[in-house]
Design a protein around this motif. Structure first.
Motif: not given
Length: 196
Positions: A1-8, A29-35, A82-93
């Motif tokens: 899993m990768w975390v990708v922060k896209l600057g505001g 399946g492997r990226v979580v975006i942090v806005p 859009v996922a608020a919690r870790e379990v939601q993130i993992r489910h989306a992936l």
């Protein structure tokens, strides 16, 4: 899993739509975006300077700014989840989707190490990467990035926030700090990861 922060600062940039499209297609399946908070967070800073409310309120408002940006991103690219919690993130992936983090769990009643302006979405991305045991963290900025500069130099120049070094110290993941025009490098990294 990768975390990708896209600057505001990308929130008003035409390249944002391209980043979201590519991350949803290649990162499924492997990226979580942090806005980042973008203009929504700028409004928080402006209102705090006028009304002088405390940093806990400002932190909570900035968290909501990040969530607004997450919702905007999903509005631009409906394949994102859009996922608020870790379990939601993992489910989306697990479903092969790309998640966008809406960090509602970071709302606070009392001050702690996260509730001041030394901590922005950069540090929160590192915090999330640690929490999720991410394989890689990418921080994407709207400015040009000198790859030869260290984290400390980026902090000193204001490219990264003042607490980023604390959250990234001793991390198990590699860190890439990129400019908004560095998509070809990200594509190459994602394609290489998919085949290895």
């Amino acid at each position: 899993m990768w975390v990708v922060k896209l600057g505001g600062s990308l929130s008003r940039d035409p390249l944002l739509r391209e980043w979201l499209r590519e991350l949803s297609e290649l990162g499924g399946g492997r990226v979580v975006i942090v806005p980042g908070g973008g203009g929504f967070a700028d409004q928080v800073r402006e209102h705090q300077s006028v009304w002088r409310f405390d940093d806990v309120a400002a932190h909570n408002m900035a968290v909501l700014a990040m969530a607004q940006h997450a919702l905007m991103m999903q509005g631009l690219c409906r394949r994102l989840v859009v996922a608020a919690r870790e379990v939601q993130i993992r489910h989306a992936l697990h479903e092969g989707r790309t998640a966008v983090w809406a960090p509602f769990d970071l709302l606070r009643q009392q001050a702690d190490m996260l509730t001041n302006w030394d901590v922005t979405s950069d540090s929160l991305a590192a915090w999330l990467a640690n929490r999720l045991n991410a394989e890689r963290l990418l921080i994407v900025k709207s400015c040009e990035i000198d790859p030869a500069r260290s984290v400390a130099q980026h902090v000193e120049q204001g490219v990264l926030d003042r607490r980023f070094a604390h959250f990234s110290r001793d991390a198990s993941w590699p860190l890439d700090i990129l400019g908004k025009n560095d998509w070809p490098r990200v594509r190459e990294l994602l394609l290489h990861a998919a085949t290895s």
